[in-house]
Every structure is written in C-alpha cells, then in structure tokens.
Design a protein around this motif. Sequence first.
Motif, short mmCIF file in Angstrom:
data_model
loop_
_atom_site.label_atom_id
_atom_site.label_comp_id
_atom_site.label_asym_id
_atom_site.label_seq_id
_atom_site.Cartn_x
_atom_site.Cartn_y
_atom_site.Cartn_z
N ASP A 215 0.37 -0.91 0.20
CA ASP A 215 -0.47 -0.22 -0.03
C ASP A 215 0.90 1.17 0.06
O ASP A 215 1.90 1.00 0.45
CB ASP A 215 -0.77 0.02 1.63
CG ASP A 215 -1.74 0.95 1.58
OD1 ASP A 215 -2.29 2.04 0.81
OD2 ASP A 215 -2.64 1.14 2.45
N ARG A 290 -9.96 -8.46 7.84
CA ARG A 290 -10.41 -7.72 6.06
C ARG A 290 -9.33 -7.78 5.36
O ARG A 290 -8.08 -8.01 5.89
CB ARG A 290 -11.56 -6.76 6.68
CG ARG A 290 -10.47 -6.18 6.97
CD ARG A 290 -11.21 -4.29 7.42
NE ARG A 290 -10.21 -4.09 7.74
CZ ARG A 290 -8.95 -2.85 7.37
NH1 ARG A 290 -8.97 -2.77 6.27
NH2 ARG A 290 -8.03 -2.04 8.42
N ASP A 293 -7.57 -1.67 2.20
CA ASP A 293 -8.01 -1.56 1.25
C ASP A 293 -7.32 -0.06 0.71
O ASP A 293 -7.43 0.93 1.99
CB ASP A 293 -9.19 -0.56 1.57
CG ASP A 293 -10.51 0.06 0.24
OD1 ASP A 293 -9.81 0.47 -0.72
OD2 ASP A 293 -12.05 0.40 0.30
N GLU A 295 -5.26 -2.74 -0.88
CA GLU A 295 -4.80 -4.37 -1.17
C GLU A 295 -5.65 -5.01 -2.21
O GLU A 295 -5.81 -5.42 -3.14
CB GLU A 295 -4.49 -4.14 -0.01
CG GLU A 295 -3.13 -3.92 0.95
CD GLU A 295 -3.69 -3.11 1.56
OE1 GLU A 295 -4.43 -2.11 1.73
OE2 GLU A 295 -2.57 -2.58 2.57
N1 GLY Z 1 -4.45 -0.39 3.79
C1 GLY Z 1 -4.62 -0.79 4.83
C2 GLY Z 1 -5.51 -0.79 5.46
O1 GLY Z 1 -6.36 -0.65 4.93
O2 GLY Z 1 -6.28 -0.75 6.56
#
Ligand code: GLY
Length: 426
Positions: A215, A290, A293, A295
């Motif tokens: 990320d 989870r 996001d 990713e």
């Molecule tokens: N991209 C890191 C998260 O979803 O926490």
Amino acid sequence: MKILLLGSGGREHALYWKLSQEDNLVFTAPGNAGIPSSINVDWFNFSAILEYIQHNNIDLVISGPEGPLASGMGNFLRPHNIPFFGPDQEGAQLESSKIWAKKFMSRNGVQTARFWSFVDGDFEAASSLLRELKGNCVVKYDGLACGKGVFVCSSMSDAETALHAMDNLSKKYSHSHSPYQSPAFLIEEKISGIELSITIITDGKNYQMLLPTQDHKTLCESNVGPNTGGMGAIGPLPLLTPQIYQEIISQIVEPTIIGLNSENIVYKGFLYFGVMLTKNGPYLLEYNVRLGDPEAEVIIPAMKGKLTPLILNALQGKLENHSHYESLFSSRTYINVVFASDGYPSENLLLNHEIKGLKDLAPTTNLFFSGVKSINDKFYNHSGRVLSITCEGETPEAAINHVYQECERISFKGMHFRRDIGKYIQ
Ligand code: GLY
Ligand code: AMP
C-alpha cells in the motif's frame, strides 16, 4: 447463490465485481454508486439485516469492513443458522484492540516490536516511559479510531502531543471495542524498514496465501505528506525474495494460525498482516481482520481462480493449506491508483464536482468507486476517497505505464492522485 455483502467502499466494489462473475446474485448493504443491486440497510442495524436476510433467502453474508466483525455480527447471525464469513468478536480483537493483538503476538511467538501497554489513563507512568525513550517511539490508541490512532514520534514534543491525543481519542471513540478500561493505549519501540501487506484466507486451521501487495499510505509522491487510507497499491512485489517470503510465513503467519488454534479462537475469514521488513527480519506491525483497502483492489483483479469456493471451504473448515499464492494468481503485475478529492485527508473537502472520462477507460481497466454519487447517469465526487482504477502489465514498468495512461482520462475539479504508485517501495 445469494450473497449479502456488507460495506460501501472500493474493496466492496472489487468483491462485488468478482463474486458476481461466479454465478452469485450479490446484494449489498449499503453498497455504493458502482454496485447496482444495493439495498438501503445499514450494517449496524443487526435486526434489520437479519430480517432482510431471512426475507430474501440469503445463503451467505460477507463483511467487507471490520466494523460488523468487531461489533459481533457473526456472533449475532450464527445462532440463526446464517453462514457468515468473518471472525466473531473475539477474533476481531486482533484488529479492534491493539493491546489485545500485541499480547496475542507475544504469547504466540509472532515477531513484533517491543511494547508497553497502559490502561485506565495511566498517563504518569506513560510520561515517564516517554522521557526514558526520549520521545523516540510509536504511540497507539487501543480501539478502532478510523485510522487516526497511531502516532510515530521522533521527539519529546511529538510524544507529548501523541499522549494528549490518546485522551481525546478515548472521548471521541468511546465505542471503539477496546476490551480495556479507557483510555487504553500502547507505547511501542520504533522500528524501521519497508512495509508490505500479507493477506490470507483461513478457516482457523489451514490457510491459503493471497497475493502479497504494498500500500502507498501517504498523500504525496516519495512518501511525504499526511497519512491516508491508502493512495494506491501494487502486487506482487518485486522486492519479495523467496527467503523473505519464507521468513514471513514461518515467523508471522504460521505462529498466528497455531495461536488461533491453541487459544480456541474460531476464525473463518480474511486475515491481513501489516509487515515491516527490518534489518533483523520481518516484524508484524498490525493485524486487520479483513482485506486491506486498496490492497483488495489489486488482489481481487489479479485472482485467476474463483473466490466463492475458497470462502465456502473456509466456512466449512475444509480449506487446503497453500503457503504459496502463485497458482491462484496471475503472474502479471497489478497496480491500483486512488483518486482523492481536494482537501483529503482533512474534513475540509471540495465535493460535488462532475467526474469526467469514466466512459473512456479501456474495457480491461478495473474501475472501483468509494465516494461517488450518481445522478441522471452523471458521476460526482462525494467524499475524500473517490474512486480508484487497477491496470495490469507483463512487468511492473508496463503496469505503471498502463495505469497512468488510463489515469489521464479521468478528471474532476480538485482531484488528486499519486504519480509514483508502484515505483516507490520504501
Ligand atoms: N491499507 C491498509 C488497510 O486497509 O488498513
Ligand atoms: P498500524 O495501524 O499499527 O499498522 O500503524 C500505522 C502505521 O504506523 C504503520 O503502517 C507504520 O508505518 C507505522 N508504525 C506502526 N508501528 C510502528 C513501529 N513499531 N515502528 C515504526 N513505525 C510503526
């Protein structure tokens, strides 16, 4: 199969896109402008969700975000014989309580930075530790705080500001699922290295590795500017040698699975490991219960195999152990670039401007909405993170060229995106 997908972001749009191609009818709560079959029931209204599930004969419920998991939606639905993918409240503490998660890591030999926990507002002891560490540390709020609970400090003045913030956060996020007496927080040793995101799907005993990704968290190029919810991602990672990969499996992933088993924690869901590659090997910074996001917006388009059978096998405790991801994923490189509104990540945003060019994107480009409003076939930016696109290429360079050609087609007033996703790995 009828699936109810909870959530409203780019990650859920990507899950929707994949699951819909696999012979499922996917309903969303609350969904977003890119997810056509949305229904208007908020996930935190458990009874309304249950009624909807029973009325529509839903076969499977999947939570995109951590909120429903930390709030115990699994605990609520399972007694009604509703298959729910995601951990119960106990397992969700791996994300919802940083103290609980660090203690779990310590008990189970997962390599992580040293830490000291403080509960019930023990600010005096915390101040004295900060002086000892000369302010060179990381201060973390214990509960869920919308990504605003971590302070990386380099001086006493940073550390004092962070400590002060712990008090404010405990007032603002009083329902943050921390199992400890508030205000509860951690002080951690500060470590350094490249960060990457490792994700698995697990039935609590076996696991399937998903594509390793990275990320890009800061707002601006070269990793400067404020931290955000993520400005883009790349996967797989050229820097991940087989040796480092193996170390991550043996020092972080395997001890976690063994720990879940030995502590009798039922865990059927995605599990995300925020890993830092230090000069002493890989260290675990955090778990998320989870998909990450953004990713997910890389992992899902890159997945060649089907997702639904993996989820069903995990739910039935029949997942096969695969510590390699290669057979499930394309060998090409996937890159996701996030478009944000002017002002993001502050709350002072320039909103409601028409987004142009979406119809000009190539059919192979994946477009995922997170903060988009649709009115009469036109699209408008509606929140800080607006949308993202994912493109692929034979090599990282080809994927970078491809995604940035596509980015040039999109425009809205005040839009911002990083131009170095996939290039800057540190
Ligand atoms: N991209 C890191 C998260 O979803 O926490
Ligand atoms: P977390 O939510 O715990 O992953 O923390 C958010 C970000 O803070 C991470 O992505 C790291 O960049 C940074 N961070 C967290 N813990 C540490 C640590 N112990 N040392 C250095 N940086 C850290």
